[in-house]
Design an enzyme around this catalytic site. Structure first.
Site, PDB file in Angstrom:
ATOM      1  N   ASP A 207       0.802  -1.289  -0.048  1.00 25.06           N
ATOM      2  CA  ASP A 207      -0.103   0.013   0.008  1.00 25.06           C
ATOM      3  C   ASP A 207       1.078   1.127  -0.061  1.00 25.06           C
ATOM      4  O   ASP A 207       0.546   2.304  -0.636  1.00 25.06           O
ATOM      5  CB  ASP A 207      -0.711  -0.018   1.304  1.00 25.06           C
ATOM      6  CG  ASP A 207      -2.047   1.134   1.051  1.00 25.06           C
ATOM      7  OD1 ASP A 207      -2.661   1.116   0.145  1.00 25.06           O
ATOM      8  OD2 ASP A 207      -2.101   1.785   2.243  1.00 25.06           O
ATOM      9  N   LEU A 288      -8.479   6.401   1.647  1.00 22.47           N
ATOM     10  CA  LEU A 288      -8.246   7.660   0.575  1.00 22.47           C
ATOM     11  C   LEU A 288      -7.089   7.690  -0.180  1.00 22.47           C
ATOM     12  O   LEU A 288      -6.864   8.617  -0.940  1.00 22.47           O
ATOM     13  CB  LEU A 288      -8.621   8.783   1.471  1.00 22.47           C
ATOM     14  CG  LEU A 288     -10.172   9.137   1.866  1.00 22.47           C
ATOM     15  CD1 LEU A 288     -10.219  10.337   2.272  1.00 22.47           C
ATOM     16  CD2 LEU A 288     -11.217   8.608   0.918  1.00 22.47           C
ATOM     17  N   ARG A 289      -6.056   6.547   0.290  1.00 25.22           N
ATOM     18  CA  ARG A 289      -4.907   6.795  -0.359  1.00 25.22           C
ATOM     19  C   ARG A 289      -4.905   6.547  -1.857  1.00 25.22           C
ATOM     20  O   ARG A 289      -4.294   7.101  -2.635  1.00 25.22           O
ATOM     21  CB  ARG A 289      -3.816   6.065   0.142  1.00 25.22           C
ATOM     22  CG  ARG A 289      -2.417   5.963  -0.288  1.00 25.22           C
ATOM     23  CD  ARG A 289      -1.318   5.118   0.564  1.00 25.22           C
ATOM     24  NE  ARG A 289      -1.130   5.712   1.810  1.00 25.22           N
ATOM     25  CZ  ARG A 289      -1.047   5.201   3.012  1.00 25.22           C
ATOM     26  NH1 ARG A 289      -1.442   3.760   2.960  1.00 25.22           N
ATOM     27  NH2 ARG A 289      -0.927   5.670   4.162  1.00 25.22           N
ATOM     28  N   GLY A 290      -5.927   5.605  -2.256  1.00 23.07           N
ATOM     29  CA  GLY A 290      -6.057   5.635  -3.931  1.00 23.07           C
ATOM     30  C   GLY A 290      -6.545   6.859  -4.297  1.00 23.07           C
ATOM     31  O   GLY A 290      -5.880   7.184  -5.597  1.00 23.07           O
ATOM     32  N   THR A 293      -3.434   9.241  -4.645  1.00 21.20           N
ATOM     33  CA  THR A 293      -2.423   8.886  -5.512  1.00 21.20           C
ATOM     34  C   THR A 293      -2.968   8.923  -6.964  1.00 21.20           C
ATOM     35  O   THR A 293      -1.869   9.453  -7.676  1.00 21.20           O
ATOM     36  CB  THR A 293      -1.960   7.341  -5.255  1.00 21.20           C
ATOM     37  OG1 THR A 293      -1.733   7.308  -3.994  1.00 21.20           O
ATOM     38  CG2 THR A 293      -0.976   7.034  -6.210  1.00 21.20           C
TER      39      THR A 293
END
Length: 354
Positions: A207, A288-290, A293
């Site tokens: 991740d 919310l990292r998706g 990024t």
């Protein structure tokens, strides 16, 4: 065991040494080259994971990128590549505070490396006897403001993985021993490569990579022949081969620099933010990292193309790289991650215009 940090820790071309295979001379592997260029434009994207067959140019691309990257301005004698004297850690003995241009650091983290080699070693006896913070910087210090490359990242020992996760989260390396503490900045782009047949990557580390790429051996004859021809030409005359590609390398370097300058001015319409969120919800992406990024990569892509605004097309083109490794396993869906993302893009954003 091969300790590459002794020979390739900073794979920058130097006088009298063989130049690396030019990044722009790599045949095919468009997604891999694009992902690496985007992280060069915006390091906050979070690095690149390249998984695939042996002999597909993974290591070659990283070493070629090292030679391609624009230099950084840093204090000459600062062990962590600080941009200004006051940013150097207090334990560093700055012999020369002159700010100079240095090659962007690209540091190789070998398998089997000790924790002290990664974080740095604190000499407690000397610190007590002489009253100084005696510290030998490690690989994380050298990688600050640059790249940390891990080949066969899926075989990395668990305690080193935990250490990297902590540093990647905080952007700071902390070494504590017997009541003494040393800190320094450790912000770097993480690049990992490996063969999936040799083992999976821990989800926590997976991740942390902003973009992921699956590389495969080319399936058409013309491409494979061209790979062989270029490799033979390079091995026969590395300097001459590098000179042939010097103009293309300079153009790409200038493109990266121009995109860096333009990045802050790229506009992001609310509709694009909604597209990012809708796509991640459709794919069941955790956290919310998706979205973050995906958005950063799309901005970098737009900047690289001199576009003033991020569009749905930018999101569509970069979604597979930003989200493919964030999907939950679905035992009822036999499609690969790339196909699942492509299908979700079509269902959520519509088919691309021809």
């Amino acid at each position: 065991m091969l300790h590459r940090d002794q020979t390739a820790a900073k794979p920058q071309p130097a006088t009298g040494t063989t130049p690396p295979f030019p990044f722009t001379a790599i045949v095919g592997q468009d997604d891999m080259r694009l992902a690496m260029v985007l992280t060069a434009i915006d390091p906050s994207i979070g690095g690149v994971l390249v998984f695939g067959d042996r002999g597909t140019g993974k290591s070659t691309a990283v070493r070629g990128l090292a030679a391609l990257l624009p230099p950084i301005r840093a204090v000459r004698s600062c062990p962590v590549n600080s941009a200004e004297r006051h940013l150097c850690p207090d334990w560093a003995e700055i012999a020369d505070p002159t700010v100079v241009e240095k090659p962007t650091p690209v540091v190789d983290l070998p398998l089997g490396v000790s924790e002290d080699r990664v974080t740095g070693a604190l000499d407690v006896e000397r610190a007590i006897a002489q009253g100084v913070k005696a510290f030998e910087p490690g690989l994380l210090a050298r990688a600050n403001r640059g790249y940390l490359y891990i080949d066969e990242v899926n075989l990395l020992e668990d305690h080193i993985v935990d250490l990297l996760l902590d540093v990647a989260q905080s952007g700071e390396n902390v070494v504590e021993r017997d009541g003494l503490s040393i800190r320094h900045a450790a912000r770097f782009v993480l690049v990992g490569s490996g063969n999936p047949e040799e083992g999976d990557l821990r989800p926590q580390l997976l991740d942390r990579f902003g973009l992921s790429v699956e590389v495969r051996s080319p399936r058409d004859i013309d491409t494979r022949v061209e790979v062989v021809l270029r490799r033979e030409a390079y091995e026969a005359d590395p300097i001459g081969f590098a000179a042939t590609w010097a103009e293309a390398e300079a153009e790409l370097r200038a493109k990266i620099l121009g995109a860096r300058r333009a990045l802050a001015k790229v506009k992001t319409p609310r509709k694009v933010l909604e597209d990012c969120a809708a796509l991640c919800i459709h794919l069941g992406s955790d956290g919310l990292r998706g979205e973050l990024t995906l958005l950063r990569a799309a901005r970098a892509l737009a900047a690289s193309e001199a576009a003033s605004t991020v569009t749905r097309d930018h999101i569509r083109r970069i979604a597979g790289l930003a989200l493919g490794h964030r999907l939950r396993r679905d035992p009822l869906d036999e499609a690969g991650a790339t196909d699942r993302v492509a299908r979700a893009v079509t269902e959520t954003l519509g088919a691309a215009k021809s």
